[in-house]
Design a protein around this motif. Structure first.
Motif, PDB file in Angstrom:
ATOM      1  N   PRO A 163       6.575  32.247  80.731  1.00 54.31           N
ATOM      2  CA  PRO A 163       5.354  32.909  80.261  1.00 54.31           C
ATOM      3  C   PRO A 163       4.240  31.919  79.872  1.00 54.31           C
ATOM      4  CG  PRO A 163       6.946  32.818  78.492  1.00 54.31           C
ATOM      5  CD  PRO A 163       7.623  32.254  79.691  1.00 54.31           C
ATOM      6  N   ARG A 164       3.019  32.428  79.915  1.00 49.69           N
ATOM      7  CA  ARG A 164       1.879  31.617  79.469  1.00 49.69           C
ATOM      8  C   ARG A 164       1.370  32.143  78.127  1.00 49.69           C
ATOM      9  NH1 ARG A 164      -1.415  32.116  84.975  1.00 49.69           N
ATOM     10  NH2 ARG A 164       0.171  31.255  86.365  1.00 49.69           N
ATOM     11  N   ASP A 165       0.589  31.296  77.438  1.00 46.20           N
ATOM     12  CA  ASP A 165      -0.010  31.695  76.159  1.00 46.20           C
ATOM     13  C   ASP A 165      -1.367  32.342  76.387  1.00 46.20           C
ATOM     14  OD1 ASP A 165       1.988  30.652  74.549  1.00 46.20           O
ATOM     15  OD2 ASP A 165       1.058  28.665  74.472  1.00 46.20           O
ATOM     16  N   PRO A 166      -1.636  33.481  75.773  1.00 42.23           N
ATOM     17  CA  PRO A 166      -3.010  34.014  75.856  1.00 42.23           C
ATOM     18  C   PRO A 166      -4.032  33.045  75.252  1.00 42.23           C
ATOM     19  CG  PRO A 166      -1.515  35.695  75.034  1.00 42.23           C
ATOM     20  CD  PRO A 166      -0.736  34.412  75.103  1.00 42.23           C
ATOM     21  N   GLU A 167      -3.635  32.293  74.205  1.00 43.87           N
ATOM     22  CA  GLU A 167      -4.595  31.396  73.545  1.00 43.87           C
ATOM     23  C   GLU A 167      -4.227  29.917  73.736  1.00 43.87           C
ATOM     24  OE1 GLU A 167      -7.140  32.958  72.121  1.00 43.87           O
ATOM     25  OE2 GLU A 167      -6.296  34.998  72.206  1.00 43.87           O
ATOM     26  N   ARG A 187      -3.942  32.784  63.843  1.00 44.53           N
ATOM     27  CA  ARG A 187      -3.807  31.578  64.664  1.00 44.53           C
ATOM     28  C   ARG A 187      -4.562  30.376  64.096  1.00 44.53           C
ATOM     29  NH1 ARG A 187      -3.279  35.653  68.295  1.00 44.53           N
ATOM     30  NH2 ARG A 187      -5.510  35.938  68.488  1.00 44.53           N
ATOM     31  N   THR A 204       5.375  36.458  64.585  1.00 39.48           N
ATOM     32  CA  THR A 204       6.591  36.534  65.386  1.00 39.48           C
ATOM     33  C   THR A 204       7.632  35.568  64.846  1.00 39.48           C
ATOM     34  OG1 THR A 204       5.398  37.206  67.352  1.00 39.48           O
ATOM     35  CG2 THR A 204       7.521  36.147  67.690  1.00 39.48           C
ATOM     36  N   PRO A 232       2.681  32.380  65.758  1.00 41.72           N
ATOM     37  CA  PRO A 232       1.729  33.480  65.931  1.00 41.72           C
ATOM     38  C   PRO A 232       2.228  34.446  67.007  1.00 41.72           C
ATOM     39  CG  PRO A 232       0.641  31.335  66.173  1.00 41.72           C
ATOM     40  CD  PRO A 232       2.110  31.086  66.177  1.00 41.72           C
ATOM     41  N   GLY A 233       1.853  35.727  66.915  1.00 41.09           N
ATOM     42  CA  GLY A 233       2.276  36.736  67.876  1.00 41.09           C
ATOM     43  C   GLY A 233       1.698  36.461  69.258  1.00 41.09           C
ATOM     44  N   GLY A 234       2.503  36.713  70.286  1.00 42.06           N
ATOM     45  CA  GLY A 234       2.002  36.707  71.669  1.00 42.06           C
ATOM     46  C   GLY A 234       1.842  35.359  72.324  1.00 42.06           C
ATOM     47  N   GLU A 235       2.002  34.253  71.567  1.00 40.57           N
ATOM     48  CA  GLU A 235       1.891  32.939  72.212  1.00 40.57           C
ATOM     49  C   GLU A 235       3.249  32.605  72.813  1.00 40.57           C
ATOM     50  OE1 GLU A 235      -1.438  33.135  72.214  1.00 40.57           O
ATOM     51  OE2 GLU A 235      -1.422  30.944  72.140  1.00 40.57           O
ATOM     52  N   ASN A 236       3.507  33.199  73.981  1.00 41.13           N
ATOM     53  CA  ASN A 236       4.879  33.217  74.492  1.00 41.13           C
ATOM     54  C   ASN A 236       5.345  31.894  75.089  1.00 41.13           C
ATOM     55  OD1 ASN A 236       5.600  35.887  73.739  1.00 41.13           O
ATOM     56  ND2 ASN A 236       4.213  36.641  75.311  1.00 41.13           N
ATOM     57  N   LEU A 279       6.208  30.017  71.931  1.00 40.74           N
ATOM     58  CA  LEU A 279       7.423  30.591  71.356  1.00 40.74           C
ATOM     59  C   LEU A 279       8.657  30.155  72.149  1.00 40.74           C
ATOM     60  CD1 LEU A 279       9.005  32.695  69.550  1.00 40.74           C
ATOM     61  CD2 LEU A 279       8.394  34.403  71.254  1.00 40.74           C
ATOM     62  N   THR A 280       8.595  30.288  73.475  1.00 36.89           N
ATOM     63  CA  THR A 280       9.791  29.984  74.268  1.00 36.89           C
ATOM     64  C   THR A 280      10.089  28.488  74.251  1.00 36.89           C
ATOM     65  OG1 THR A 280       8.435  30.007  76.250  1.00 36.89           O
ATOM     66  CG2 THR A 280       9.717  31.965  75.821  1.00 36.89           C
ATOM     67  N   GLU A 290      11.809  27.929  70.972  1.00 40.56           N
ATOM     68  CA  GLU A 290      13.149  28.532  70.960  1.00 40.56           C
ATOM     69  C   GLU A 290      14.133  27.731  71.822  1.00 40.56           C
ATOM     70  OE1 GLU A 290      12.821  33.164  69.795  1.00 40.56           O
ATOM     71  OE2 GLU A 290      12.481  32.736  71.911  1.00 40.56           O
TER      72      GLU A 290
END
Lengths: 223, 320
Positions: A13-17, A82, A102, A192-196, A199-200, A203
């Motif tokens: 996944p990519r980050d929206p921001e 953020r 998140t 932050p939410g949605g920064e996938n 996040l990944t 993790e």
């Protein structure tokens, strides 16, 4: 379309921001809220299990860390908008913060246990046993529900006999595990939410350093 | 009190009916597996959550069909002289109210998430020792909820037509349209992967509107059923030609001067009245029985038809 997907699959996944892109080789803004032994803010520099973790992670993506101490509440609000990239504070997976930010999956699970002196032969069955427990903690309430006799104390390190405490403190207190579990704690970090992508990446780092992280707790966890 | 006769499918329909029952059991087992897989990969995606609710809701028509199947074959009795056929319509009314409300609720949910700029997070899981982005697991789970459903739907449609079963028909159409839900959710998940946070909420909104649409369609159908509207074809797209056929057939009889037919649907089958004006001296009991039997032979769905001789049709027609 499938081909296109496989080709781009590695950067999904990519980050929206674009957090991961900005932090890699740049600066990581880390909120820290004191919560021993996870985050220790007594010294000139932050220390603690989670501080060690995030320093390792920062090194792995070649980032400098800028620390932002504060309360969990205000740091979570900053993280949500953020203004921060990660929040450390001994947060558990059941935290109400999940509504705002998140939580990663648990990097470590600890337990509240009942320990007894090395020479004791008590196992599993703690019926009628006097168990010391720190006053004003969740463990005290949980111990009330067992068949043991809870004795509320100010300092868990003082005195001999059975004690209810965190699993990693047993060695330091010279106790052995009875196998009685009062509660389990799944420890997580917050992003932050949605920064996938961000996040990944974090993790994946946590998953591949599980045993190292457990080692940090052994060194830093002391009453 | 007179009670209606027991209802049994004619032999050729009986086989189709047994197939439909078997397919609905397969549908339920399959849907439970689809619900389980989606649950495992749910994450915090709004689109996944909505698709999951849709799968749960699509259990309702299948269960309604099977329950109704048991109930409607119960023998008519003094208390329920028309039998239990209408239980189906009541079950379906409840189901469609649930669908409509759920659709609206999920739409509101998706919209508030979008308007509050909620960015959905999908992290990493490690089911087999290798960390993998959860989004990649959502896609096969969604495909499993779409492809077998579409096949089952296609298989059930002709059975529903043959049995004139509107519950089965509605269920088949919903199953067939499941690919739309899964497709929208897959686009939503891939959108998150591409860094388009709003793709998820938009997909969720699309799916919730589809649920709402299903609800409204079924609501209309079940209300018109309970209101005893004139019979329609199984897909509710056209007026059922059967009442007209009955009228034509009876009209052909030499001793019948005029005829008026009024039918209503109760599940598969039709109840109703045939008012006839007979030519002078033709109205023997024997003749009326003959006419009734001729009508019953026209179609298996004509179950309990009352033939009523009247002096003139103006007696039974509304004064305009």
């Amino acid at each position: 379309m499938l081909l296109a997907l496989t080709l781009t699959a590695c950067d999904i996944p990519r980050d929206p921001e674009s957090t991961l892109n900005r932090v890699s080789g740049g600066t990581m803004r880390v909120g820290v809220s004191a919560n021993e032994p996870w985050v220790i803010l007594d010294g000139p520099e932050p220390a603690g299990v989670e501080v060690e973790i995030i320093e390792g992670f920062a090194a792995s993506i070649d980032a400098e860390i800028e620390w932002f101490p504060g309360t969990e509440e205000e740091l979570a609000a900053a993280l949500h908008s953020r203004e921060l990239d990660v929040l450390l504070g001994g947060i558990e997976s059941t935290s109400v913060l999940a509504a705002e930010v998140t939580l990663t999956h648990p990097y470590l699970t600890t337990a509240s246990v009942v320990g007894v002196p090395q020479d004791s032969d008590i196992r599993e069955d703690i019926t009628g046993v006097e168990v010391a427990v720190e006053a004003g903690t969740e463990e005290a309430a949980l111990l009330d529900k067992t068949d043991a006799i809870p004795v509320r104390v100010e300092d868990i390190a003082a005195g001999d006999g059975a004690k209810a405490t965190d699993s990693w403190l047993l060695d330091d207190l010279g106790l052995k595990d009875t196998g009685v579990r009062l509660a389990e704690h799944d420890h997580v970090l917050a992003v932050p939410g949605g920064e996938n992508a961000w996040l990944t990446r974090l993790e994946r780092y946590l998953l591949s350093h599980e045993s190292e992280i457990e080692g940090f707790l052994g060194e830093l966890g002391a009453p | 009190m007179t009670i209606t006769s027991d209802f049994e499918f004619p032999p050729d329909k009986d086989k189709i009916h047994r197939r439909a029952v078997r397919l609905e059991w397969i549908t339920i087992a399959y849907l439970i597996s689809a619900i389980f897989f989606i649950y495992l990969t749910l994450g915090s995606s709004q689109a996944m959550k909505t698709a999951w609710f849709e799968d749960i809701l699509s259990l309702i028509p299948a269960i309604a069909f099977l329950v109704a199947d048991r109930v409607r074959s119960k023998r008519p009795n003094e208390r329920f002289p028309y039998g239990y056929h209408r239980a189906v319509s009541i079950a379906f009314l409840c189901a469609s109210v649930a669908l409509t409300t759920m659709g609206l609720f999920l739409f509101y949910d998706a919209l508030t998430a979008l308007l509050s700029f909620e960015h959905p997070s999908i992290g990493v899981v490690q089911p087999t020792g290798h960390p993998i982005w959860l989004g990649w697991l959502m896609i096969p789970a969604l495909l499993w909820s779409a492809i077998p459903a579409a096949i089952l739907g296609r298989k059930k449609l002709p059975l529903a037509r043959a049995l004139h079963d509107k519950v089965l028909y509605g269920d088949a159409v919903m199953n067939k349209a499941d690919w739309l839900t899964a497709g929208a959710a897959i686009v939503g998940v891939l959108g998150i992967g591409m860094g388009l946070w709003w793709a998820d909420g938009v997909a969720a909104a699309v799916i919730s509107l589809d649920i709402f649409h299903d609800g409204i369609t079924n609501l209309k159908a079940s209300i018109s059923d309970l209101m005893d509207s004139r019979p329609t074809t199984v897909d509710d797209s056209a007026i059922d030609p059967l009442p007209a056929t009955v009228k034509t057939e009876v009209q052909k009889m030499k001793d019948v001067k005029d005829v008026r037919v009024r039918l209503r649907e109760q599940g598969h089958i039709y109840f109703g009245e045939v008012f006839i004006v007979l030519s002078e001296g033709a109205g023997t009991v024997e003749r009326l029985r003959e006419i009734r039997e001729t009508i019953h032979r026209l179609d298996w769905r004509l179950h309990d038809i009352v033939v009523c001789p009247v002096g003139s049709l103006s007696e039974v027609e509304p004064s305009s």
